[in-house]
Every structure is written in structure tokens, then in C-alpha cells.
Design a protein around this motif. Structure first.
Motif, PDB file in Angstrom:
ATOM      1  N   ASP A   5     -13.503  -8.963  42.190  1.00 21.11           N
ATOM      2  CA  ASP A   5     -14.034  -9.950  41.262  1.00 21.11           C
ATOM      3  C   ASP A   5     -15.472 -10.235  41.693  1.00 21.11           C
ATOM      4  N   ILE A   6     -16.439 -10.005  40.806  1.00 15.64           N
ATOM      5  CA  ILE A   6     -17.842 -10.241  41.123  1.00 15.64           C
ATOM      6  C   ILE A   6     -18.177 -11.690  40.784  1.00 15.64           C
ATOM      7  N   ARG A   7     -18.792 -12.388  41.744  1.00 21.16           N
ATOM      8  CA  ARG A   7     -19.155 -13.788  41.557  1.00 21.16           C
ATOM      9  C   ARG A   7     -20.582 -14.018  42.016  1.00 21.16           C
ATOM     10  N   VAL A   8     -21.214 -15.014  41.420  1.00 16.17           N
ATOM     11  CA  VAL A   8     -22.554 -15.422  41.808  1.00 16.17           C
ATOM     12  C   VAL A   8     -22.464 -16.879  42.253  1.00 16.17           C
ATOM     13  N   ASP A  57     -21.057 -22.600  35.682  1.00 18.19           N
ATOM     14  CA  ASP A  57     -20.599 -21.709  36.739  1.00 18.19           C
ATOM     15  C   ASP A  57     -19.156 -22.092  37.053  1.00 18.19           C
ATOM     16  N   ARG A  58     -18.287 -21.115  37.148  1.00 15.53           N
ATOM     17  CA  ARG A  58     -16.864 -21.436  37.325  1.00 15.53           C
ATOM     18  C   ARG A  58     -16.567 -22.124  38.650  1.00 15.53           C
ATOM     19  N   LEU A 102     -31.745 -23.592  35.042  1.00 15.75           N
ATOM     20  CA  LEU A 102     -31.518 -23.157  36.425  1.00 15.75           C
ATOM     21  C   LEU A 102     -30.668 -21.900  36.353  1.00 15.75           C
ATOM     22  N   LEU A 103     -31.323 -20.747  36.517  1.00 12.64           N
ATOM     23  CA  LEU A 103     -30.625 -19.462  36.437  1.00 12.64           C
ATOM     24  C   LEU A 103     -31.010 -18.580  37.613  1.00 12.64           C
ATOM     25  N   SER A 104     -30.219 -17.549  37.835  1.00 12.66           N
ATOM     26  CA  SER A 104     -30.508 -16.588  38.899  1.00 12.66           C
ATOM     27  C   SER A 104     -31.899 -16.008  38.716  1.00 12.66           C
ATOM     28  N   GLU A 126     -31.355 -23.111  44.143  1.00 12.67           N
ATOM     29  CA  GLU A 126     -29.926 -23.188  44.431  1.00 12.67           C
ATOM     30  C   GLU A 126     -29.502 -21.806  44.930  1.00 12.67           C
ATOM     31  N   TYR A 127     -28.923 -21.740  46.102  1.00 14.92           N
ATOM     32  CA  TYR A 127     -28.497 -20.449  46.632  1.00 14.92           C
ATOM     33  C   TYR A 127     -27.385 -19.888  45.760  1.00 14.92           C
ATOM     34  N   ALA A 128     -27.524 -18.642  45.389  1.00 20.40           N
ATOM     35  CA  ALA A 128     -26.549 -18.014  44.485  1.00 20.40           C
ATOM     36  C   ALA A 128     -26.503 -16.514  44.764  1.00 20.40           C
ATOM     37  N   ASP A 129     -25.978 -16.178  45.926  1.00 16.89           N
ATOM     38  CA  ASP A 129     -25.831 -14.767  46.275  1.00 16.89           C
ATOM     39  C   ASP A 129     -24.789 -14.110  45.381  1.00 16.89           C
TER      40      ASP A 129
END
Length: 173
Positions: A5-8, A57-58, A102-104, A126-129
Motif C-alpha cells: 500500500d503506497i502512502r504519503v 489525507d487518510r 498544502l500539497l506534496s 509538512e513532512y510527507a515522505d
């Protein structure tokens, strides 16, 4: 019932195993037209007086932005008339001048470079790896391991790499 499952964002589920695919962050930006009409916020708290375009964001509470800046973490509850769980929609609203988003960084990099979007509060992000999440049974699968390594390579270098050049890395602890 899944392999990967890919998550950001932050990998918050303790029952899954997180594999970092790429370092990234979410950045604040808006169209020049919006900023000319409504002004430029000078602190994270100023965002509460702006129309903010919420991306759902989930893993995070809707409309809560967790901004890391020079003074550490600043959590802001933002409001606005527009919200979506599709980043493409939020980006389009931002380009149309409907508010601050606020987006990647890889989602808005082209627009920041061409000037159709402008960074807001550039010292905050906002950190979002990007993560590949697996369940424990998948960690021994050679196919899953090969897929994760392939994603790491393709999303960090070459033709399909995410444009994270504007990403601000986390400070070392």
C-alpha cells in the motif's frame, strides 16, 4: 488482503511495516491572484484568516496542518469552502485562485517554477515522505521486496522520479 500500500505522510499504522520510498514534504502555496486579492500570511496562525484548500489525507485529521518551521512544529486548524481527497482537484482550485493549498512538493513543483503558484511561508512545511506499507507476511516475499526496490529507484531517479528538488529535509536529531 494486500501486498503493498503506497502512502504519503507519516506511517501511523503500527500493524504495518513501513518502507521509505522517497523523502518529501508538503509545501504551502497559492496563486499570485489570490495573494494579491487576500494578502500574504506572515505566520502559520495567519492561515486561519485565509481560504484554505483542504486535501484530505487518510492518516490526518481533515483541515489540520502540521507545519514544521524554524520554531518547531506548529499545528493549525484551517477552514475553507473547498476540500477534496484528490490532490489534482486541490491543485486546480489553487491555480484558479480559490485559496492557499498544502500539497506534496512534487505535486506543485512545475507550477512553482513557472510562477503560476507561489510559496507561502516558505520556512514551513509538512513532512510527507512516500512509503510502501506491507503486512508482516509480505516482508519475506522476494516479489514484494523487488517491487519496493524498483519503486525506490524509479521514484527517486530517472524519467519517473518525483520532483522533490524544492523539498526541505528534516533537521538531523
Amino acid at each position: 488482503g494486500f501486498d503493498i500500500d503506497i502512502r504519503v505522510g507519516e506511517p501511523l499504522n503500527p500493524h504495518l511495516i513501513a518502507h521509505r520510498i522517497a523523502d518529501s514534504s508538503r509545501v504551502l502555496c497559492a496563486s499570485p491572484a489570490y495573494l494579491a486579492r487576500c494578502g500574504v500570511p506572515s505566520t502559520p496562525d495567519d492561515l486561519t484568516h485565509h481560504e484554505c484548500l483542504a486535501f484530505r489525507d487518510r492518516e490526518q485529521a481533515f483541515g489540520v496542518w502540521r507545519l514544521h518551521g524554524p520554531d518547531g512544529l506548529h499545528t493549525v486548524k484551517v477552514t475553507g469552502r473547498f476540500g477534496s481527497n484528490h490532490s489534482d482537484i486541490v491543485r486546480i482550485w489553487g491555480l484558479q485562485g480559490h485559496g492557499i493549498l498544502l500539497l506534496s512538493v512534487w505535486d506543485v513543483a512545475t507550477h512553482l517554477r513557472d510562477g503560476s503558484l507561489v510559496r507561502v511561508l516558505p520556512d514551513h512545511a509538512e513532512y510527507a515522505d512516500v512509503w510502501a506499507m506491507t503486512c508482516s507476511r509480505s516482508t519475506t516475499s522476494a516479489k514484494v521486496g523487488a517491487c519496493i526496490e524498483y519503486m525506490k529507484k524509479e521514484l527517486t531517479q530517472g524519467v519517473y522520479a518525483l520532483d522533490t528538488a524544492l523539498h526541505r529535509p528534516r533537521p538531523q536529531r
